[in-house]
Design an enzyme around this catalytic site. Sequence first.
Site, PDB file in Angstrom:
ATOM      1  N   TRP A 181       0.842  -1.191   0.000  1.00 24.12           N
ATOM      2  CA  TRP A 181       0.000   0.000   0.000  1.00 24.12           C
ATOM      3  C   TRP A 181       0.892   1.262   0.000  1.00 24.12           C
ATOM      4  O   TRP A 181       1.885   1.326   0.728  1.00 24.12           O
ATOM      5  CB  TRP A 181      -0.925  -0.007   1.227  1.00 24.12           C
ATOM      6  CG  TRP A 181      -1.715   1.252   1.320  1.00 24.12           C
ATOM      7  CD1 TRP A 181      -2.804   1.592   0.583  1.00 24.12           C
ATOM      8  CD2 TRP A 181      -1.442   2.361   2.162  1.00 24.12           C
ATOM      9  NE1 TRP A 181      -3.233   2.850   0.914  1.00 24.12           N
ATOM     10  CE2 TRP A 181      -2.407   3.352   1.891  1.00 24.12           C
ATOM     11  CE3 TRP A 181      -0.458   2.634   3.123  1.00 24.12           C
ATOM     12  CZ2 TRP A 181      -2.433   4.578   2.541  1.00 24.12           C
ATOM     13  CZ3 TRP A 181      -0.485   3.860   3.767  1.00 24.12           C
ATOM     14  CH2 TRP A 181      -1.478   4.815   3.475  1.00 24.12           C
ATOM     15  N   ASP A 458     -14.130   1.944  -5.000  1.00 27.83           N
ATOM     16  CA  ASP A 458     -13.002   1.658  -4.105  1.00 27.83           C
ATOM     17  C   ASP A 458     -13.172   0.303  -3.436  1.00 27.83           C
ATOM     18  O   ASP A 458     -14.259  -0.293  -3.452  1.00 27.83           O
ATOM     19  CB  ASP A 458     -12.933   2.772  -3.051  1.00 27.83           C
ATOM     20  CG  ASP A 458     -11.524   2.997  -2.511  1.00 27.83           C
ATOM     21  OD1 ASP A 458     -10.667   2.107  -2.666  1.00 27.83           O
ATOM     22  OD2 ASP A 458     -11.305   4.071  -1.926  1.00 27.83           O
ATOM     23  N   CYS A 505     -10.269   1.644  -7.883  1.00 25.13           N
ATOM     24  CA  CYS A 505      -9.364   2.012  -6.805  1.00 25.13           C
ATOM     25  C   CYS A 505      -9.460   0.909  -5.772  1.00 25.13           C
ATOM     26  O   CYS A 505     -10.536   0.372  -5.521  1.00 25.13           O
ATOM     27  CB  CYS A 505      -9.819   3.346  -6.207  1.00 25.13           C
ATOM     28  SG  CYS A 505      -8.954   3.844  -4.705  1.00 25.13           S
ATOM     29  N   ASP A 527      -2.328   5.646  -3.203  1.00 22.82           N
ATOM     30  CA  ASP A 527      -2.697   6.659  -2.214  1.00 22.82           C
ATOM     31  C   ASP A 527      -1.501   7.542  -1.870  1.00 22.82           C
ATOM     32  O   ASP A 527      -1.638   8.514  -1.126  1.00 22.82           O
ATOM     33  CB  ASP A 527      -3.219   5.993  -0.934  1.00 22.82           C
ATOM     34  CG  ASP A 527      -4.682   5.596  -1.068  1.00 22.82           C
ATOM     35  OD1 ASP A 527      -5.334   6.022  -2.040  1.00 22.82           O
ATOM     36  OD2 ASP A 527      -5.169   4.852  -0.199  1.00 22.82           O
TER      37      ASP A 527
HETATM   38  C1  GLA Z   1      -9.005   4.895  -0.191  1.00 25.73           C
HETATM   39  C2  GLA Z   1      -8.723   5.577  -1.522  1.00 25.73           C
HETATM   40  C3  GLA Z   1      -8.600   7.065  -1.282  1.00 25.73           C
HETATM   41  C4  GLA Z   1      -9.869   7.582  -0.668  1.00 25.73           C
HETATM   42  C5  GLA Z   1     -10.182   6.837   0.609  1.00 25.73           C
HETATM   43  C6  GLA Z   1     -11.537   7.225   1.142  1.00 25.73           C
HETATM   44  O1  GLA Z   1      -7.911   4.982   0.658  1.00 25.73           O
HETATM   45  O2  GLA Z   1      -7.584   5.056  -2.122  1.00 25.73           O
HETATM   46  O3  GLA Z   1      -8.322   7.728  -2.500  1.00 25.73           O
HETATM   47  O4  GLA Z   1     -10.924   7.423  -1.584  1.00 25.73           O
HETATM   48  O5  GLA Z   1     -10.165   5.439   0.413  1.00 25.73           O
HETATM   49  O6  GLA Z   1     -11.860   6.585   2.312  1.00 25.73           O
END
Ligand code: GLA
Length: 703
Positions: A181, A458, A505, A527
């Site tokens: 991550w 996501d 995502c 992220d």
């Molecule tokens: C994940 C995504 C971020 C954001 C958060 C929201 O970490 O990768 O871009 O959308 O969730 O909780």
Amino acid sequence: MTTPLLSSPPPSAFPTPFWVLETDHTGYAFGLNPDGQLVHTYWGPRLPRQEDYPRPEAIEEWSSFNRPVHLITEEYPGEGGPKYVEPCLKVQFADGTRDLALQYAGAETVDGVLNLHLRDATYPLAVTLHYRTHPAHDLIERWVTLSNEGEDVMVLDRAWSAQWHVPAGEHDRLSHLTGRWADEFQLHRELLTQGVKVLESRRLTTSHHHNPWFALDHGQAGEESGAVWFGVLAWSGNWKLTAEVTDFGQNRISLGVNDWDFVWRLQPGERFETPASLGGFTARGFGAASRHLHDFIRQGVVPRGGELRRVLYNSWEATTFDVTEAGQVELAEIAAELGVELFVVDDGWFHGRDADTRALGDWWPDEKKFPNGLQPLIERVKALGMEFGLWVEPEMVNPDSDLYRAHPDWVIHYPTRARSQARNQLILNLGREDVQAYLIETLDRLLIEHDITFIKWDMNRNVSEPGWPGAPGDPRELWVRYVQGLYHVWGTLKARHPKVVWQSCSGGGGRADLGILRLADQIWVSDNTSAPARLEIQEGFSQVFPANTMEAWVTDAGRNQVPLEFRMHVSMAGSLGLGGHLAHWTEEERRVARREIARYKAVRHIVQFGDQYRLRPAQKQAFSAVQYVSKDRSEAVLFAFRTHIARPTTLPPVLLRGLDEAGLYEVEGVEGVRSGAAWMNVGVTLTLGDFQSTVRRIRRISK
Ligand code: GLA
């Protein structure tokens, strides 16, 4: 584009079946050997004559320990007989036999797909190997269908998509991507020696940790030269790649759904179809291998791969869960004024979502934050000339949610075990039809009731306790049924809402693969939005994926250390977005952003649709450069970045690529006109200080 070039030499010349698959520049050959086994014989440059492709020959045994069947390069080996190499298929028959004896049973070409039929010698198992060529991309696509034509259940313990036989060289190297991550897509190149190297995901999704992609070379390939064999698996769940070098010097790369904890009960009359694996060969280095994949992904995978991606704003890093209508309107007004075209509200908009502890599953607008629903915000965004997008995480549920209170049995779990939470959430079992129906209905309503043209989908945790009480088959079918369910839910919504652009995502780049790209138009790569780290992550991502699928925002990460111009340029090398707190940006920052967004709009067709050349690597290098060249070579754009270099401070010239040798070009910011050959051999000399960058437009002024 998918018209195959399949050929089988005249039967009189070669009595045993033999196939040559040709693309524009490559050939791939296999056929039956004198013992009736399907044997791979060639993968490399296309040969001038059909007769040039080698036909399978009889092989002598090496010793009683190494029978011929162990030594042949079998095209799709089943587990059975004295083979010992990695098989693609492992089956248990009802009587306990765990041995396959696959025999050739005919072939035909249907709609450009070569279907090659194998059958077990004793049991009613039919195995069809499918091949489709993508001539212009020099890619071969393979997948397999397994059919139970009997009356007893057959248990599949492994059902892979392909084994790719790569000719052995002197110093064979495997290139692959690793990560975690916020640190995805790190490129590794390592020598392969005898044994098996395994790359895989056991996490339910593709994962941040490895990506189902490989490149293999003989130790000498560079970015723009040398033979490279490469491939991918188009699958968004558990996957496995084995790179095996046998003691007889054969390289075998196999890809498929992971067989770790995998079982599939193939019921009488049923079929199991594997995901596809694509393989390619190029004589022109790793850069060309990437460009083949980029073009294929844009033209043959992403449904709207030919559309320009809009500049978006995403509010996540600015507001996190503190989403209000007024706050979003304030950001939208500034975003529009900077040139943003799509305004996306991230997490925090839905019922009760004040923190990451609750509300996932309850996909309707929060009544306190949006007393009149989302529509007033959407109208305001549209009045500002932008489109509207929204974040969702459909596969997840917080225990503290209306959905979980109503359906605690819908999550992946074992009844006797604790349900381990990650980010306070559990995973809905998308293998279940009731869960699929709920998600389709809920998200469909959201999209019907609102004018939404962009969804960020996501998925923020990996699986644990992978139980499925009441599963229709073996509970271990979860690994595959979950992904099939995900594809079904997403695919249904996509079909019902064709104007929506989708982003995949999973906490950044945790689900990036050619399976999800049939649904998603782009990927949130990481992220980690720190620009220097991003340079490395984006470069690794580009090994497989084109720039138009690479969503890249400029945020406030590194705001006090790295100039905004540098951060903008890093994101402009992909699909540009903004993610900083615009209300906190100074007038000067807004001026720079406005200028660079305008500049991006002028070159984005080259970035998003052009050929990408990694001129100087970014991974572990302080001076990097990447170039995009339009398909007709009439224009290009160069990005160069310097992070921190102690000394010496003079930068080596950047040699451009992909231009017409004889064409005359000018490079923005450099005096004079030179031939493409000069720009590619003399190069461009740049002067950059620490954390400085440049974007240069390149134009052909005559052929
Ligand atoms: C994940 C995504 C971020 C954001 C958060 C929201 O970490 O990768 O871009 O959308 O969730 O909780």
